[in-house]
Design a protein around this motif. Structure first.
Motif, PDB file in Angstrom:
ATOM      1  N   ALA A  55     -24.229  24.987 -13.328  1.00 60.41           N
ATOM      2  CA  ALA A  55     -25.328  25.941 -13.240  1.00 60.41           C
ATOM      3  C   ALA A  55     -25.718  26.145 -11.780  1.00 60.41           C
ATOM      4  O   ALA A  55     -25.925  27.275 -11.329  1.00 60.41           O
ATOM      5  N   ARG A  56     -25.797  25.041 -11.060  1.00 66.08           N
ATOM      6  CA  ARG A  56     -26.170  25.146  -9.639  1.00 66.08           C
ATOM      7  C   ARG A  56     -25.138  25.984  -8.885  1.00 66.08           C
ATOM      8  O   ARG A  56     -25.476  26.859  -8.081  1.00 66.08           O
ATOM      9  N   ALA A  57     -23.874  25.742  -9.188  1.00 58.82           N
ATOM     10  CA  ALA A  57     -22.826  26.503  -8.509  1.00 58.82           C
ATOM     11  C   ALA A  57     -22.957  27.989  -8.798  1.00 58.82           C
ATOM     12  O   ALA A  57     -22.894  28.831  -7.890  1.00 58.82           O
ATOM     13  N   ALA A  58     -23.196  28.316 -10.074  1.00 62.03           N
ATOM     14  CA  ALA A  58     -23.328  29.729 -10.443  1.00 62.03           C
ATOM     15  C   ALA A  58     -24.533  30.339  -9.744  1.00 62.03           C
ATOM     16  O   ALA A  58     -24.494  31.477  -9.267  1.00 62.03           O
ATOM     17  N   ALA A  59     -25.629  29.566  -9.672  1.00 61.78           N
ATOM     18  CA  ALA A  59     -26.821  30.068  -9.022  1.00 61.78           C
ATOM     19  C   ALA A  59     -26.545  30.340  -7.553  1.00 61.78           C
ATOM     20  O   ALA A  59     -27.017  31.328  -6.985  1.00 61.78           O
ATOM     21  N   GLU A  60     -25.753  29.492  -6.956  1.00 57.07           N
ATOM     22  CA  GLU A  60     -25.445  29.717  -5.536  1.00 57.07           C
ATOM     23  C   GLU A  60     -24.623  30.981  -5.349  1.00 57.07           C
ATOM     24  O   GLU A  60     -24.847  31.751  -4.420  1.00 57.07           O
ATOM     25  N   THR A  61     -23.705  31.202  -6.267  1.00 53.73           N
ATOM     26  CA  THR A  61     -22.887  32.405  -6.181  1.00 53.73           C
ATOM     27  C   THR A  61     -23.743  33.660  -6.084  1.00 53.73           C
ATOM     28  O   THR A  61     -23.462  34.564  -5.315  1.00 53.73           O
ATOM     29  N   VAL A  62     -24.803  33.727  -6.908  1.00 58.06           N
ATOM     30  CA  VAL A  62     -25.607  34.955  -6.903  1.00 58.06           C
ATOM     31  C   VAL A  62     -26.845  34.799  -6.024  1.00 58.06           C
ATOM     32  O   VAL A  62     -27.687  35.682  -5.986  1.00 58.06           O
ATOM     33  N   LEU A  72     -23.632  26.311 -21.722  1.00 59.68           N
ATOM     34  CA  LEU A  72     -22.796  25.114 -21.614  1.00 59.68           C
ATOM     35  C   LEU A  72     -23.324  24.020 -22.525  1.00 59.68           C
ATOM     36  O   LEU A  72     -22.572  23.352 -23.217  1.00 59.68           O
ATOM     37  N   GLU A  73     -24.658  23.885 -22.516  1.00 57.99           N
ATOM     38  CA  GLU A  73     -25.223  22.773 -23.282  1.00 57.99           C
ATOM     39  C   GLU A  73     -24.993  22.942 -24.776  1.00 57.99           C
ATOM     40  O   GLU A  73     -24.716  21.972 -25.462  1.00 57.99           O
ATOM     41  N   VAL A  74     -25.130  24.167 -25.288  1.00 58.94           N
ATOM     42  CA  VAL A  74     -24.889  24.320 -26.719  1.00 58.94           C
ATOM     43  C   VAL A  74     -23.410  24.145 -27.031  1.00 58.94           C
ATOM     44  O   VAL A  74     -23.039  23.963 -28.176  1.00 58.94           O
ATOM     45  N   ARG A  75     -22.569  24.206 -26.010  1.00 58.84           N
ATOM     46  CA  ARG A  75     -21.141  23.917 -26.234  1.00 58.84           C
ATOM     47  C   ARG A  75     -20.837  22.454 -25.985  1.00 58.84           C
ATOM     48  O   ARG A  75     -19.695  22.062 -25.840  1.00 58.84           O
ATOM     49  N   ASP A  76     -21.913  21.669 -25.841  1.00 56.21           N
ATOM     50  CA  ASP A  76     -21.784  20.232 -25.702  1.00 56.21           C
ATOM     51  C   ASP A  76     -21.044  19.810 -24.443  1.00 56.21           C
ATOM     52  O   ASP A  76     -20.386  18.779 -24.416  1.00 56.21           O
ATOM     53  N   VAL A  77     -21.116  20.626 -23.413  1.00 52.27           N
ATOM     54  CA  VAL A  77     -20.664  20.156 -22.100  1.00 52.27           C
ATOM     55  C   VAL A  77     -21.656  19.070 -21.682  1.00 52.27           C
ATOM     56  O   VAL A  77     -22.864  19.224 -21.897  1.00 52.27           O
ATOM     57  N   PRO A  78     -21.209  17.977 -21.112  1.00 53.38           N
ATOM     58  CA  PRO A  78     -22.158  16.917 -20.726  1.00 53.38           C
ATOM     59  C   PRO A  78     -23.243  17.475 -19.810  1.00 53.38           C
ATOM     60  O   PRO A  78     -22.988  18.331 -18.961  1.00 53.38           O
ATOM     61  N   ARG A  79     -24.428  16.966 -19.981  1.00 55.51           N
ATOM     62  CA  ARG A  79     -25.603  17.466 -19.283  1.00 55.51           C
ATOM     63  C   ARG A  79     -25.377  17.560 -17.775  1.00 55.51           C
ATOM     64  O   ARG A  79     -25.690  18.566 -17.140  1.00 55.51           O
ATOM     65  N   ARG A  80     -24.820  16.503 -17.230  1.00 53.52           N
ATOM     66  CA  ARG A  80     -24.655  16.441 -15.776  1.00 53.52           C
ATOM     67  C   ARG A  80     -23.714  17.544 -15.288  1.00 53.52           C
ATOM     68  O   ARG A  80     -24.030  18.313 -14.382  1.00 53.52           O
ATOM     69  N   THR A  81     -22.559  17.657 -15.966  1.00 55.89           N
ATOM     70  CA  THR A  81     -21.610  18.701 -15.608  1.00 55.89           C
ATOM     71  C   THR A  81     -22.251  20.073 -15.717  1.00 55.89           C
ATOM     72  O   THR A  81     -22.111  20.932 -14.842  1.00 55.89           O
ATOM     73  N   ALA A  82     -22.985  20.268 -16.823  1.00 54.52           N
ATOM     74  CA  ALA A  82     -23.606  21.560 -17.057  1.00 54.52           C
ATOM     75  C   ALA A  82     -24.535  21.905 -15.899  1.00 54.52           C
ATOM     76  O   ALA A  82     -24.516  23.028 -15.376  1.00 54.52           O
ATOM     77  N   ARG A  83     -25.336  20.938 -15.500  1.00 54.55           N
ATOM     78  CA  ARG A  83     -26.275  21.200 -14.413  1.00 54.55           C
ATOM     79  C   ARG A  83     -25.551  21.553 -13.105  1.00 54.55           C
ATOM     80  O   ARG A  83     -25.960  22.431 -12.368  1.00 54.55           O
ATOM     81  N   GLU A  84     -24.474  20.839 -12.894  1.00 55.13           N
ATOM     82  CA  GLU A  84     -23.739  21.117 -11.653  1.00 55.13           C
ATOM     83  C   GLU A  84     -23.150  22.512 -11.652  1.00 55.13           C
ATOM     84  O   GLU A  84     -23.252  23.249 -10.667  1.00 55.13           O
TER      85      GLU A  84
END
Ligand SMILES: Nc1ncnc2c1ncn2[C@@H]1O[C@H](COP(=O)(O)OP(=O)(O)OP(=O)(O)O)[C@@H](O)[C@H]1O
Ligand SMILES: Nc1ncnc2c1ncn2[C@@H]1O[C@H](COP(=O)(O)OP(=O)(O)OP(=O)(O)O)[C@@H](O)[C@H]1O
Ligand SMILES: [Mg+2]
Ligand SMILES: [Mg+2]
Lengths: 417, 289, 343, 269, 343
Positions: free
Chosen positions: C114-121, C100-112
């Motif tokens: 990421a957390r969601a994806a981590a929860e999924t697995v 996400l970050e290399v696609r320039d998604v804002p840092r905050r959104t990216a982190r959120e």
């Protein structure tokens, strides 16, 4: 030294370019032929720094060479530290007669009254010039008794561009025309400056016996120094620093692109390879009275030598007329042996320079620089400052003050003979 | 198995070094027995303008040349780490200057730097007129101008980064390829890949090399300064600590004083080492598996 | 929703061709498992799809777009590498957010996200750690989360379970299937583990030496293997394979054999040891695996056969038994080509 | 194709590297083939005119290059294998010894790495004199005892430590002595390292300048760098002579490097 | 013929103790399998026996000799390392002959015995190659041949099959067992693969966190697991484990439960779905693996249970079924300690 039949060979430490070292090898061979059973080993350093490093290390390590060859300007630090063996007793008991040698050279190697080393040569500064060039441009050749102004005039007239027109080297800075021929080459060092200062009635140091500072602030010394600097800054007759870096004065002269070169006898060997033009030497220009500066190297025996008798025998030979002739044959020395210096071995008319007599004539006027143990440091220091003065045009007062301030601690640390 | 090395290490390195460092507290001219002077040498160093210049020169060299060397080596390693026509030859070429004996290398540069006839300036003058460059400026006078002389020495040292290059090349080739493919899948730009992946992954090796270079930088200034510039242009533009030590010790026969300078030099190295060590430690944490 | 098609794709390393005109399609929302032995070219298939290796012939379509000449970054796929390819210097959170970050998604959104994806697995508790501090299973989840954080057209999973021990593997494969069902995404899953393939797949493509040997549902692969290779590769111990005219007692409905050189294959499960008039055989060896036992037999004619029997009723070593084969479960293959015989 | 473009860029980069690194050495060769005694040419000449090998002849005569080469070869032949041997043995011992010993020796080696060469000259001279070894080639070979540079011991240490511990364990189970483990297993496994270190050791030994300057008196014992140094004092018009000497001194180092380079950079892609 | 005894052996890396007073004995000629999850200390056991790690307490006896303080070379053991530890710079023949040559066996003899050992494990055709040119399975054989070329008192084999794919693993484990039977040597074989343990072992020692959990024949381990750990570690999917008083229908002979907190374990094989008056349950998910299917169920009371059913008769997802447990195959454990309940 296992397996060697006789005693250890006498170790002789010298430095020099490959050709010079060749001369010492010849000397040694001649000695070994003349005295069967004697053996001398030549230890070759390539320059003065190499020689110093070797000498110091080997003395410190307790295995010094038996004999080394050293300029009087640099032997002070060894003399002061008791590394050099006094020779008076040996001289007294030998065939070697001090009176056979130019006294000015002998005196330069006296330390606290004792004769420490035996001078091999007694050279001084002279002006080498390219006679062919002078003839081509119709400028009168330098002659005995010429003055500093004559020198500047001659040099200016000889500074020419590629088309042979007179040109001022200073204008050439970064501009279209560079001089193809420079009028004069001179190193910005104390030893070049000294005879000029003396000639003008000044002094280099405050007290020649126990110097405590450089005395270039006297009007006479100032004038001589200023004139030296003006060669570059005002007249542009000497090559710029970049030009010197690109091609040093000696090779510039060799290549026929330097009209005059102020240097010692030492350059002769190299210049004798010149085939393209004719050259000769002239005496130094004079301010008030003619004064020369001594260039002299001597054989010194180390106190730590384990082979002193054999070493002495070699020194005797090297100093003898025979020995001196061999070294004189290279052309690089003015023999300290009076008789040899007046013989064809030195004055051989078939070998350039024709006017070698210039060197002999200078001897009576020659003075020695002071011997202080810290002299090498002082020379290195002043060389840097003078080089900047000549090429960068630093203010004269600053130059003199800097020389004085920076050299004082060195004098203070120094020991005198 | 360690014995020969220990003999060498202690007998030829540590013991002699210790002797020399002990001599730092004496006045010793190599010719007469040393005399104890305590901290005199060290206090004298503080006031010695030449030493200060030499120290500054060495520090500037270390600060400029060490990172430059590592960066150039890194750049070349990254450029040449994968196969392509000519890459093998280029790798060998990169090592060439390292293979030339130091003294020959020094004198080669003396010739290259020759302000009028040297190939470098002749090259710079190509296309220009009257000895000027195309831009109408005088080419650098190299060894007669303090700044260009220092730059020249740094330039010389840049060419001999062969050792560093080899190590970095090996390190780069050891990096996992899949991580780069992952980045490609994510469409990371070259800059992103360098900044976010290559640089942090190679950081430990880079730091180690920087340490080594920092240590060595005090040494590899010696031959160029000794052979090429002789410490000049005046007064002391390229007098580095190594040359200062050599000159004072062996030319001016102030061995004790030179030993004190050596001591300072080693203490500085240790300090630099400790700083870098802390940096490395911070990174090392990341790599423990 | 978006599928994947490979049409006549070949690929080569240096001069060695490792994929030979592979045709393969994953329907939108399908979980396609590519199964094959080590070195079959499974990873290469994924790499060609991802654009990490060029296809020497053929075209690749993703979600209807021809992506054959597109660079990897533009193909909109997510991949879990066989080796995970986690960035060792980045934290778990940074690893997941990388794409996400290399696609320039804002840092905050990216982190959120990421957390969601981590929860999924189920690795939300590890976000601050670095890969070096994770166990193998945890790494795998992170790699998966990193793939899931985006919404690509296709997920490519390269043996994501191979480094786990059995217990963990069983667990994760259930989770993976559940995940697929929840997301409804198109997934290509590569493995050399037949159990995994059978359990997970909507359809299985069996790969052999860079060629597709068979594509079908797990049921099809198991029941009607298209070749002796598929037949023996799927199932353990491997299917017994004998010349069709070998003397074995066929039980059940056994039509006459056609007149051509054929081979007959039958799984250990299809062998019975208590057939009344079975072929005589001796037991070489018996392996007991829990409730099941496998008897390794040599038939009178010298052929070797494996039979599965309940552990409780296993024969002893060197015992003589009578072997019958449930012919309804037997398969016929052409002796020369190894392809399935279809009457 | 992106990969093809990348290769093109890399090739261009390689060409650029060649362009920067090769010309100085070509110029060195060109310069050495110039006729000595001529004024320097105002433009760089890749093919000097007139082409002349006088430089080489004079270099050999004046510098005693033949004799010096022999000495250098002698020193290298003795010192390089010895040095590599010592470094490899020490590195192996460090990799296998108790961590505490290792730490001490590694730290000592790092300290040794910091000692400037100039600090060692005088004490070493005293040691060599005490052993009666001055004015022999022994002091030039002696640094081999510390693997020429402690750095190489450390490099070996890292290399041996990177060898899978299981291999050493397998040797233990097979009851191999440490020495045989080193010779039969460890050393063959780090061959690229050995190649690299041999090359670097060779270059260091070959170009060692300060040691012979201090410890060697006899002209017959001069090594190439010393001979080169005396050639370097020739006046600039004789620069071709010096350059010829430099070329002659460089060629063996280049050959060794090229040979070794193929080994330590080979396992490719 | 010669056995191996570990008496109260502990071992530690740095400060972390990884073996806690392990008592273990392999009888002469026995094949003892040490089974346990990753990190249990299995390799450490072998390393202590070989003398590669020191025992911090306890004694090790090999063939009656106390070898605790002997260096590895003098213990007369052969070891196959988990990583094979082949010498990459030596050919296969040299690798195999390595142990002989360093013992100064004449070169010719050494080569002959190496060839013989290579033939035993079926890698005689590879003698001239280097390890880098071998596949995983071939490497494993070479490592084995290197161990076999000598006649040690004990063979130590550390997960020698873990890197192979299933087909190859099945093949090699049969060969290994045959080899053991032929040589009659004492072997200690380490693995985390329960199938391998069950198939190969004369006796199995189950290791957990550096402690021996149970030692017994495969039959004992399977039938009477000494703890819930052993019960769940052996068998796949793992044994179902419920509170003993959970509401499940017990079929067969079901004695009353004792009055203490217990857990009941039963393998998927012990679950029947067609019990007339079984406990109601819904099917969450069905995994089909060839002839077998595993149904993942949730009981009415919320407990999760796995059942093995024939694939042909598997229930559908979300179907309601009635679950019974064959009580004869159920195990009782103390709820607190997890140890087996012995009435
Ligand atoms: N980078 C490469 N260079 C050369 N050959 C390769 C490369 N990668 C793979 N191969 C070869 O290509 C073939 C297919 O490799 P691939 O990685 O696709 O196999 P795989 O089916 O994924 O096997 P595994 O199950 O072991 O991962 C193999 O024979 C392999 O040796
Ligand atoms: N060299 C070591 N230093 C520190 N800890 C170690 C070392 N080797 C192993 N350990 C630890 O000791 C424990 C037992 O390790 P061991 O290698 O014996 O496990 P194992 O049962 O063989 O596992 P695996 O199945 O993964 O091989 C593990 O927790 C491991 O992390
Ligand atoms: Mg793969
Ligand atoms: Mg293990």
């Amino acid at each position: 030294g296992s397996g060697a039949s006789g005693p250890d060979p006498v170790k002789l430490l010298v430095f020099g370019a490959p050709e010079e070292l060749g001369a010492y090898r010849t000397l040694i061979e001649a000695y070994q032929d003349a005295r069967p059973g004697e053996r001398v080993q030549l230890i070759e350093a390539s320059d003065r720094k190499d020689l110093l490093a070797r000498l110091a290390t080997s003395v410190a390590g307790g295995a010094p060479p038996d004999v080394f060859l050293m300029n009087y300007r640099f032997y002070g630090q060894f003399a002061a530290k008791g590394v050099v063996e006094p020779l008076d007793q040996r001289i007294a008991g030998s065939t070697l007669d001090p009176a056979d040698y130019h006294p000015v050279a002998m005196d330069a190697f006296k330390w606290e009254g004792a004769q420490l080393c035996l001078p091999q040569n007694v050279s001084s500064l002279a002006v080498y010039y390219n006679r062919t060039l002078f003839t081509r441009y119709g400028v009168p050749e330098p002659k005995a008794g010429w003055t500093w102004n004559d020198l500047v005039g001659t040099a200016t007239a000889m500074t020419r561009d590629a088309r042979g027109l007179v040109i001022k080297g200073t204008e050439a800075e970064g501009a279209a025309r560079l001089p193809a021929v420079h009028g004069l080459g001179v190193e910005p060092s104390i030893i070049r400056l000294a005879p000029l200062v003396w000639s003008n009635g000044g002094e280099i140091v405050d007290d020649p016996v126990k110097p405590t500072r450089l005395a270039l602030d006297s009007p006479a010394a100032r004038e001589a120094l200023k004139n030296l600097i003006d060669l570059r800054q005002a007249y542009g007759v000497v090559p710029s620093d970049a030009e010197v870096e690109a091609e040093d004065d000696e090779s510039r002269f060799l290549n026929g692109r330097l009209a005059m070169l102020m240097t010692s006898r030492r350059a002769t060997t190299n210049f004798r390879t010149i085939t393209g033009f004719e050259w000769d030497v002239a005496p130094m220009p004079v301010y008030r009275q003619p004064v020369g500066v001594l260039h002299s190297d001597a054989y010194c025996m180390t106190t730590g030598s384990k082979n002193k008798d054999a070493a002495w025998r070699f020194m005797e030979y090297a100093m003898s007329a025979d020995g001196q002739r061999i070294i004189a044959a290279t052309g690089r020395t003015v023999p300290s042996h009076i008789e040899v210096s007046r013989s064809p071995a030195f004055l051989d008319p078939d070998q350039p320079p024709r006017n070698s007599q210039v060197f002999l004539d200078a001897i009576p006027t020659v003075r020695a620089l002071p011997t202080v143990s810290t002299w090498p440091e002082i020379e290195d220091l002043s060389y840097g400052i003078l080089e900047n003065a000549i090429h960068r045009g630093d203010r004269l007062d600053d130059v003199i003050r800097e020389l004085d301030v920076k050299s004082r601690p060195m004098f203070a640390r120094g020991e005198h003979g | 198995m360690l014995a020969p090395y220990l003999v060498g290490l202690v007998g030829l390195m540590l013991l002699p070094a210790l002797v020399t460092l002990a001599l730092a507290f004496t006045e010793y001219d190599l010719l007469r027995p040393p005399t104890w002077v305590g901290l005199d040498n060290l206090t004298a160093l503080v006031d010695d303008p030449i030493f200060r210049v030499a120290l500054l020169n060495s520090l500037v060299f270390a600060v400029v040349a060490v990172p430059l060397r590592v960066l150039v080596a890194l750049g070349l390693a990254l450029l040449l780490h994968r196969r392509a026509p000519g890459v093998g030859t280029a790798r060998t070429a990169t090592l060439l200057p390292t293979a030339v004996p130091e003294i020959a290398y020094g004198l080669l540069w003396l010739w290259l730097f020759n302000p009028l006839y040297g190939p470098i300036n002749q090259l710079l003058r190509l296309g220009g007129e009257h000895g000027l460059t195309v831009l109408g400026r005088t080419p650098p006078p190299w060894l007669t101008d303090p700044t260009s002389a220092r730059a020249g020495i740094i330039l010389m040292s840049l060419f001999t980064m062969g050792e560093t290059f080899v190590v970095l090349l090996a390190a780069r080739r050891a990096l996992p390829r899949d991580v780069y493919e992952m980045a490609a899948l994510e469409d990371a730009t070259g800059w992103d890949v360098f900044r976010r992946i290559t640089l942090p992954l190679m950081a430990p090796v880079l730091a180690l090399l920087a340490v080594r270079d920092a240590i060595a930088s005090l040494h590899f200034t010696f031959v160029p300064a000794f052979v090429v510039t002789d410490g000049g242009p005046p007064p002391y533009a390229t007098t580095y600590l190594s040359l200062f030590v050599y000159q004072t010790g062996f030319e001016y026969l102030r061995y004790g004083y030179a030993a004190a300078a050596t001591l300072v030099m080693m203490l500085l190295t240790v300090a630099a080492l400790l700083v870098q060590w802390r940096l490395i430690r911070r990174y090392r944490r990341f790599y423990q598996v | 929703m978006s599928g994947l098609t490979l049409a006549g794709v070949s690929a080569a390393y240096r001069d060695a061709t490792v994929l030979h005109e592979v045709d393969l399609a994953a329907r939108p929302g399908e979980l396609l498992v590519v199964l094959g032995p080590s070195g079959a070219g499974k990873s290469t298939v994924l790499r060609v799809v991802a654009g990490l290796e060029p296809a020497t012939t053929g075209r690749v379509h993703i979600a209807g777009r021809d992506v054959t000449d597109l660079r990897p970054g533009l193909r909109n796929v997510s991949m879990v590498f066989q080796s995970y390819a986690l960035f060792p210097h980045l934290s778990v959170a940074e690893n997941i957010a990388f794409g996400l970050e290399v696609r320039d998604v804002p840092r905050r959104t990216a982190r959120e996200r990421a957390r969601a994806a981590a929860e999924t697995v189920g690795c939300a508790g590890l976000l601050g750690r670095r890969p070096g501090q994770l166990s193998g299973g945890e790494r795998q989840r992170v790699a998966l989360a990193r793939a899931l954080v985006r919404e690509p057209d296709v997920f490519l999973l390269d043996e994501p379970l191979s480094n786990l021990d059995l217990t963990l593997r069983v667990e994760m494969r259930a989770e993976l299937r559940a995940l697929h069902d929840r997301l409804g995404a198109t997934m290509v899953h590569v493995t050399h583990d037949q159990t995994e393939a059978l359990v997970l797949a909507d359809r299985i493509a069996v790969l052999r030496d860079g060629r597709v040997e068979q594509v079908g549902t797990p049921e099809q692969i198991w029941r009607t293997p298209a070749s002796t290779f598929v037949a023996r590769f799927v199932g353990s111990p491997a299917m017994n394979l004998l010349p069709a005219d070998a003397a074995v007692c066929r039980t059940g409905d056994a039509p006459p054999l056609p007149e051509q050189p054929l081979e007959v294959g039958f799984r250990p499960e299809a062998v019975t040891l208590d057939a009344a008039e079975g072929t005589p055989a001796t037991v070489d060896r018996v392996e007991v695996i829990g409730e099941d036992a496998y008897a390794y037999l040599t038939l009178a004619a010298g052929h070797r056969v494996v039979a599965r029997v309940p552990a409780a009723r296993r024969p002893a070593r060197d015992e003589s038994v009578r072997v019958g084969v449930r012919w309804a479960d037997a398969h016929l293959f052409h002796a020369d080509s190894g392809r399935r015989y279809v009457p | 194709m992106p990969e093809r473009a990348a290769r093109l860029w890399r090739t261009l980069g390689a060409a650029f590297v060649l362009l920067v690194f090769v010309p100085p050495l070509l110029l060195l060769v060109a310069g050495s083939l110039t006729e000595p005694g001529l004024p320097p040419s105002p433009t760089p000449q890749l093919v000097p005119d007139p082409l002349s090998t006088t430089g080489y002849q004079r270099a050999v005569e004046l510098g005693g290059l033949l004799r010096a080469s022999l000495n250098s070869v002698l020193v290298a032949v003795l010192a390089v294998p010895l040095s590599v041997l010592v470094a490899a043995l020490a590195g192996f011992a460090l990799a296998r010894l108790a961590p505490r010993t290792t730490t001490v020796v590694v730290a000592a080696s790092l300290v040794a790495l910091m000692v400037p060469a100039t600090a060692l000259l005088v004490p070493r001279f005293a040691i060599f004199r005490f052993l009666g070894l001055t004015d022999t080639l022994v002091p030039l070979i002696a640094p081999a005892l510390l693997g020429t540079s402690p750095l190489y011991v450390l490099v070996y240490y890292l290399a041996f430590r990177a060898v899978p511990a299981d291999l050493y364990d397998a040797c233990l189970v097979a009851d191999l002595s440490p020495l045989r483990t080193w010779w039969r297993v460890a050393l063959p496994l780090v061959r690229p390292v050995t190649a690299g270190i041999t090359a670097l050791t060779f270059v260091l030994t070959w170009s060692n300048f300060l040691d012979p300057l201090i410890y060697v008196y006899d002209r017959d014992l001069f090594t190439l760098p010393l001979a080169l140094r005396s050639l370097s004092l020739l006046d600039p018009t004789n620069f071709p002579v010096f350059l010829a000497g430099a070329v002659l001194a460089t060629v063996p180092a280049l050959v060794v490097f090229a040979l070794a380079q193929r080994r330590f950079l080979r396992p490719d892609d």
